[in-house]
Every structure is written in C-alpha cells, then in structure tokens.
Scaffold this active site. Structure first.
Site, PDB file in Angstrom:
ATOM      1  N   GLN A  36       1.929 -14.575  -4.250  1.00  0.00           N
ATOM      2  CA  GLN A  36       0.719 -14.652  -5.047  1.00  0.00           C
ATOM      3  C   GLN A  36      -0.389 -13.804  -4.433  1.00  0.00           C
ATOM      4  O   GLN A  36      -0.308 -13.383  -3.286  1.00  0.00           O
ATOM      5  CB  GLN A  36       0.253 -16.116  -5.122  1.00  0.00           C
ATOM      6  CG  GLN A  36       0.029 -16.757  -3.768  1.00  0.00           C
ATOM      7  CD  GLN A  36       0.204 -18.257  -3.778  1.00  0.00           C
ATOM      8  OE1 GLN A  36       0.068 -18.899  -4.811  1.00  0.00           O
ATOM      9  NE2 GLN A  36       0.509 -18.838  -2.629  1.00  0.00           N
ATOM     10  N   HIS A  67     -10.075 -33.480  -2.771  1.00  0.00           N
ATOM     11  CA  HIS A  67      -9.147 -33.905  -1.716  1.00  0.00           C
ATOM     12  C   HIS A  67      -9.231 -35.402  -1.426  1.00  0.00           C
ATOM     13  O   HIS A  67      -8.208 -36.040  -1.197  1.00  0.00           O
ATOM     14  CB  HIS A  67      -9.392 -33.090  -0.445  1.00  0.00           C
ATOM     15  CG  HIS A  67      -8.992 -31.653  -0.587  1.00  0.00           C
ATOM     16  ND1 HIS A  67      -9.903 -30.636  -0.656  1.00  0.00           N
ATOM     17  CD2 HIS A  67      -7.765 -31.080  -0.714  1.00  0.00           C
ATOM     18  CE1 HIS A  67      -9.255 -29.489  -0.807  1.00  0.00           C
ATOM     19  NE2 HIS A  67      -7.968 -29.723  -0.842  1.00  0.00           N
ATOM     20  N   GLU A  91      -4.717 -24.868   2.590  1.00  0.00           N
ATOM     21  CA  GLU A  91      -6.016 -24.725   3.254  1.00  0.00           C
ATOM     22  C   GLU A  91      -6.271 -25.805   4.293  1.00  0.00           C
ATOM     23  O   GLU A  91      -7.234 -25.732   5.053  1.00  0.00           O
ATOM     24  CB  GLU A  91      -7.154 -24.681   2.227  1.00  0.00           C
ATOM     25  CG  GLU A  91      -7.402 -25.964   1.466  1.00  0.00           C
ATOM     26  CD  GLU A  91      -6.588 -26.066   0.195  1.00  0.00           C
ATOM     27  OE1 GLU A  91      -7.176 -26.169  -0.890  1.00  0.00           O
ATOM     28  OE2 GLU A  91      -5.341 -26.076   0.289  1.00  0.00           O
ATOM     29  N   ASP A 111       4.167 -25.823   3.198  1.00  0.00           N
ATOM     30  CA  ASP A 111       3.618 -24.853   2.244  1.00  0.00           C
ATOM     31  C   ASP A 111       4.508 -23.623   2.235  1.00  0.00           C
ATOM     32  O   ASP A 111       4.922 -23.144   3.299  1.00  0.00           O
ATOM     33  CB  ASP A 111       2.185 -24.467   2.613  1.00  0.00           C
ATOM     34  CG  ASP A 111       1.460 -23.816   1.443  1.00  0.00           C
ATOM     35  OD1 ASP A 111       1.821 -22.669   1.085  1.00  0.00           O
ATOM     36  OD2 ASP A 111       0.544 -24.427   0.876  1.00  0.00           O
ATOM     37  N   ASP A 143       9.699 -23.433   1.325  1.00  0.00           N
ATOM     38  CA  ASP A 143       9.686 -23.935  -0.045  1.00  0.00           C
ATOM     39  C   ASP A 143       9.827 -25.458  -0.004  1.00  0.00           C
ATOM     40  O   ASP A 143      10.763 -25.987   0.607  1.00  0.00           O
ATOM     41  CB  ASP A 143      10.860 -23.301  -0.805  1.00  0.00           C
ATOM     42  CG  ASP A 143      10.871 -23.645  -2.283  1.00  0.00           C
ATOM     43  OD1 ASP A 143      10.301 -24.673  -2.680  1.00  0.00           O
ATOM     44  OD2 ASP A 143      11.478 -22.881  -3.052  1.00  0.00           O
ATOM     45  N   GLY A 144       8.914 -26.173  -0.640  1.00  0.00           N
ATOM     46  CA  GLY A 144       8.969 -27.625  -0.651  1.00  0.00           C
ATOM     47  C   GLY A 144      10.258 -28.158  -1.232  1.00  0.00           C
ATOM     48  O   GLY A 144      10.766 -29.205  -0.797  1.00  0.00           O
ATOM     49  N   ASP A 164       0.171 -31.490  -3.309  1.00  0.00           N
ATOM     50  CA  ASP A 164      -1.060 -30.719  -3.498  1.00  0.00           C
ATOM     51  C   ASP A 164      -0.664 -29.287  -3.817  1.00  0.00           C
ATOM     52  O   ASP A 164      -0.893 -28.362  -3.038  1.00  0.00           O
ATOM     53  CB  ASP A 164      -1.916 -30.800  -2.229  1.00  0.00           C
ATOM     54  CG  ASP A 164      -3.261 -30.114  -2.395  1.00  0.00           C
ATOM     55  OD1 ASP A 164      -3.624 -29.788  -3.545  1.00  0.00           O
ATOM     56  OD2 ASP A 164      -3.937 -29.885  -1.378  1.00  0.00           O
TER      57      ASP A 164
END
Length: 289
Positions: A36, A67, A91, A111, A143-144, A164
C-alpha cells in the site's frame, strides 16, 4: 493527495460518491510498500496523521476516540485478560491501550506491513508511546491469516483478540480476515471465556460490507454486541462488533466499568463507565429510505 495552487488537500473517500477534503500543512513521509501507499502528514484540523491508500487510519487529535473504543470494552468485559492478540494496528496505539491493563502478560501484535510499523516508530511517537519496546509486547511482521493458522497448529490460546485492520472495502489485504471462516479460526484461538472485537467500517455508507462482518461474528459467537463512535478525521461513525464466548459487555453497569478501570490503574481520555453504557446502547446508523 492532490497538489493544487494553494494548500495541499487530501481527498479522503467516504463512499463512492462522497469525499472529505482535508487541509494538509506538511507531508512528513511517503512510501510505497509492497502492499500500500503509506503517508504521514501534518493536518490542520486533526494534527499528525497516518494515511494508507488515501484513508486516514489515525490522527493525533482524535485517535483516543477510536483506539479506546476498540480496545477497552473487550478488555474491561473480560475479568482478567492475560494473553492478547492484535491483528493490524501498525501505528502501535492499539498495543499501547492493551498494555495499560496490568493483567496482560503478553500482547502479540501482527501486522503485514513492516514499513507501516517502521514509519510509525519514527514519525508517530504520540501514537505508540514506546509500546513497541515493552517487554510484554511481541511484534510480528506477517500476514495475520498466516499467523492465525500457525498459532492454531501450535495450540496457542488468547483471552482477547483485537482486529485493528483496514476497512473490508478499502483494502484487498484485509478482506479475507473478515469472513465467517476466518472469524471461526479466531474463535478457536480463544480460551473458553474469550472475547474478540473488530472494527467493521461504516454501516451507513457500506451496509453490505458491514452486514457481512456482522453475520460472520454472529455465526461464531453466542454473545454479539454492536457499537459505534464518531471519528472526526474519518468523517463518519466507525462501527465495532464484539463477539464473546461467555461475558456480555452490555450487562456491565457504568459503576463496574469504572471500578475495573480504577482497580487496574487504566487511565483513559474518552472511555469511561458512562461512555461504555452509551456505546452499548447507541443504535447503528443505517440509511433511512
């Protein structure tokens, strides 16, 4: 992001037909990762912000709304969350909020995009506030979907799983993580009294995508709670869906929520017992035709 005569303007899509125009004072970082486009910018109204593929993910002035609402309803509803899995949250702000609970022995953040984590560490210190360096934190760049499959094979168990991720309609990366099949894998990762929660985009602009996620959670959990909160930099109310194997967040009175926060020494800027009750009783925004 468009550069036109005058100020820099971010055109953030709210739907296919509506956009939000955001004045940008300074571009701090731009990087095209494998997955991305990542930007960190200073905005006029929202402060410093992380942007992925033209969608603001977090901004300094309103990230606590997002959050705290994502993390604490699930964490407070569980009486003693020890092991927590976070999917996404590059983040570091979700990790920061999870680690506020001293019951947590290990928080694993997974992440897919290491560039997001790297840029966040460098440019978004107010977001993570050192959470990446906590001895209770484990940060995995993967990768989750792959991580969850391996965790199941290894027999790992969690008390709370927090998703998230980018919206199901804003990124091809995240779509497979909102299916009923994947939510079933999340359910199997949980201990017998475990809780999962996910952000689920917006039920007004994207009702079909929202209903897909809602159906996926309902297909796997006996207790399901929907709630939403307005996020100024998103331009809409973001939806959350919580699935629980035992405890019902809607049954917690404000006094009990405040007591659990106080007993754990959790300090918040937005989320309180009264906010919890309000969130659990707010109707979902749907198009009224």
């Amino acid at each position: 992001m468009k550069k036109v005569p005058g100020p820099i303007v971010l055109v953030e899509p709210l739907s296919g037909n509506t956009s939000l125009l955001i004045k940008v004072n300074e571009v701090l970082a731009v990087r095209r990762s494998r997955y991305q486009e990542i930007m960190v910018v200073e905005t006029e109204d929202y402060g410093r912000a992380l942007i992925l593929d033209d969608y603001i993910q977090s901004s300094y002035y309103d990230e606590a709304f997002y959050h705290e609402s994502l993390v604490h309803p699930a964490m407070v509803t569980h009486p003693a969350p020890r092991d927590v899995l976070i999917l996404g949250g590059g983040e570091g702000a979700t990790l920061r909020e999870v680690l506020k609970h001293p019951t947590v022995e290990k928080a694993v953040m997974v992440d897919i995009d290491g560039d997001v984590v790297e840029l966040s560490k460098r440019f978004l210190p107010q977001m993570h506030q050192g959470a990446f360096d906590s001895p209770r934190a484990e940060v995995v760049i993967e990768d989750g979907f792959v991580y969850v499959k391996r965790a199941l094979e290894e027999g790992r168990k969690f008390d709370v799983v927090i998703m998230d991720l980018t919206d199901p309609y804003s990124s091809e990366i995240a779509k497979q993580l909102y299916t009923a099949e994947f939510i079933n894998q999340i359910m199997k990762l949980l201990r017998g009294d475990g809780i999962m929660v996910t952000q689920a985009g917006n039920s007004f602009y994207f009702p079909e995508a929202y209903d897909m996620v809602l159906s996926a959670v309902k297909a796997n959990f006996p207790v399901v709670a929907e709630y939403n909160v307005w996020i100024p930099s998103f331009g809409y109310a973001v939806n959350y869906i919580l699935g629980s194997l035992k405890y019902d967040p809607r049954a917690l009175p404000a006094e009990e929520v405040d007591k659990r926060l106080a007993d754990r020494g959790v300090k918040t800027r937005f989320y309180t017992g009264r906010a919890h009750v309000a969130l659990m009783n707010m109707p979902m925004y749907r198009r009224l035709r």
